[in-house]
Write an enzyme that holds these catalytic residues in place. Structure first.
Site, PDB file in Angstrom:
ATOM      1  N   THR A  26      26.422  37.906  37.595  1.00 58.85           N
ATOM      2  CA  THR A  26      26.141  36.737  38.433  1.00 58.85           C
ATOM      3  C   THR A  26      26.985  36.811  39.711  1.00 58.85           C
ATOM      4  OG1 THR A  26      25.621  35.400  36.504  1.00 58.85           O
ATOM      5  CG2 THR A  26      26.285  34.203  38.479  1.00 58.85           C
ATOM      6  N   ALA A  84      33.525  40.072  40.154  1.00 59.61           N
ATOM      7  CA  ALA A  84      34.814  39.554  39.672  1.00 59.61           C
ATOM      8  C   ALA A  84      35.444  38.733  40.792  1.00 59.61           C
ATOM      9  CB  ALA A  84      35.737  40.695  39.275  1.00 59.61           C
ATOM     10  N   GLU A 104      28.802  35.670  30.778  1.00 56.20           N
ATOM     11  CA  GLU A 104      29.263  36.966  31.289  1.00 56.20           C
ATOM     12  C   GLU A 104      30.143  37.666  30.258  1.00 56.20           C
ATOM     13  OE1 GLU A 104      29.353  36.158  36.106  1.00 56.20           O
ATOM     14  OE2 GLU A 104      31.092  35.617  34.922  1.00 56.20           O
TER      15      GLU A 104
HETATM   16  C1  5RP Z   1      30.504  34.126  38.265  1.00 53.59           C
HETATM   17  C2  5RP Z   1      31.436  35.264  38.441  1.00 53.59           C
HETATM   18  C3  5RP Z   1      31.172  36.171  39.598  1.00 53.59           C
HETATM   19  O1  5RP Z   1      30.959  37.455  39.105  1.00 53.59           O
HETATM   20  C4  5RP Z   1      32.352  36.137  40.519  1.00 53.59           C
HETATM   21  O2  5RP Z   1      32.561  34.800  40.918  1.00 53.59           O
HETATM   22  C5  5RP Z   1      32.159  37.024  41.738  1.00 53.59           C
HETATM   23  O3  5RP Z   1      31.148  36.530  42.562  1.00 53.59           O
HETATM   24  P1  5RP Z   1      30.874  37.111  44.025  1.00 53.59           P
HETATM   25  O4  5RP Z   1      30.358  38.506  43.850  1.00 53.59           O
HETATM   26  O5  5RP Z   1      29.861  36.158  44.607  1.00 53.59           O
HETATM   27  O6  5RP Z   1      32.169  37.072  44.792  1.00 53.59           O
HETATM   28  O7  5RP Z   1      32.345  35.490  37.690  1.00 53.59           O
HETATM   29  O8  5RP Z   1      30.883  33.333  37.182  1.00 53.59           O
END
Ligand code: 5RP
Length: 228
Positions: A26, A84, A104
């Site tokens: 996500t 992450a 996740e």
């Molecule tokens: C969602 C997550 C995402 O993987 C994390 O927030 C990183 O998101 P982005 O790639 O938009 O920075 O853990 O729950």
């Protein structure tokens, strides 16, 4: 920023092979993995089945024509690509910035290979100095969990969706974003301690779950590191 995210997300899609069951993470970096995967399905006739880690990813993947399968129909996942919020030198992570930490972590736990895609700013010396640690809690138990977190030296704030309404996860739970002054010196221990608090459903510390790190750069290149 988006150049580096695209570089990481697209490079990670190369880890996906024909016939694989693929965990679909996500976030805004994994979005580019979904785009690249959809392109590969169309061009190479790649046969994969995706397991989404959130409703948001499920909707995006479906719109892009990526075939999906329910977690209940899967015994094991070949490779998962996820983002992450922070990752350290041992590939320990804070996740859950988007609130999808529970699904996740379940998907990561079933994955033979977990590939993490990030912008360089996510790579840190010590977890928790910059990013708050998300803890998913059952709404009924929230005050009790806040009390436990205080005793552990943490300061918790409730994630809000609007001025009056708490943010709710895909599982109908709330998120407490926690600050630990000085960061998190022992992620493995804190992970176990937090999940032992009644009312905590899951926390955003991912320990021993990531195998490969893909760091995207603004020049469009991507660096691949394997866990030592
Ligand atoms: C969602 C997550 C995402 O993987 C994390 O927030 C990183 O998101 P982005 O790639 O938009 O920075 O853990 O729950």
């Amino acid at each position: 920023m988006s150049q580096s995210k695209e570089a990481a997300g697209r490079r990670a899609a190369e880890f996906i092979e024909d016939g694989m069951t693929v965990g679909l993470g996500t976030g805004s970096t994994v979005y580019f993995t979904l785009v690249a995967l959809a392109e590969r399905i169309a061009k190479e006739n790649l046969a994969i089945r995706g397991v989404p880690t959130s409703i948001d990813t499920e909707v995006k993947a479906r719109d892009m024509g990526i075939p999906l399968v329910a977690l209940a129909d899967v015994a094991q996942i070949d490779v998962t690509i996820d983002g992450a919020d922070e990752i350290d030198g041992e590939f320990q992570m804070i996740k859950g910035g988007g609130g999808a930490l529970l699904r996740e972590k379940v998907v990561a736990s079933l994955s033979t290979r977990e590939v993490i895609v990030v912008h360089p700013s996510k790579v840190v010396e010590r977890l928790g100095e910059g990013f708050l640690l998300p803890v998913e809690v059952v709404p009924f138990a929230r005050p009790v969990v806040v009390h436990h977190l205080k005793q552990l030296g943490g300061t918790a704030s409730i994630r809000m969706r609007s001025e009056k309404e708490p943010f709710l996860t895909d599982n109908g739970n709330e998120i407490l974003d926690c600050r630990f002054d000085g960061g998190i010196p022992n992620a493995r221990e804190l992970d176990r301690t937090l999940n032992g608090i009644p009312g905590v459903v899951e926390n955003g510390l991912f320990v021993g779950l990531a195998h490969v790190l893909v760091i995207g750069h603004e020049d469009g290149s991507a660096e691949v590191r394997e866990r030592g």
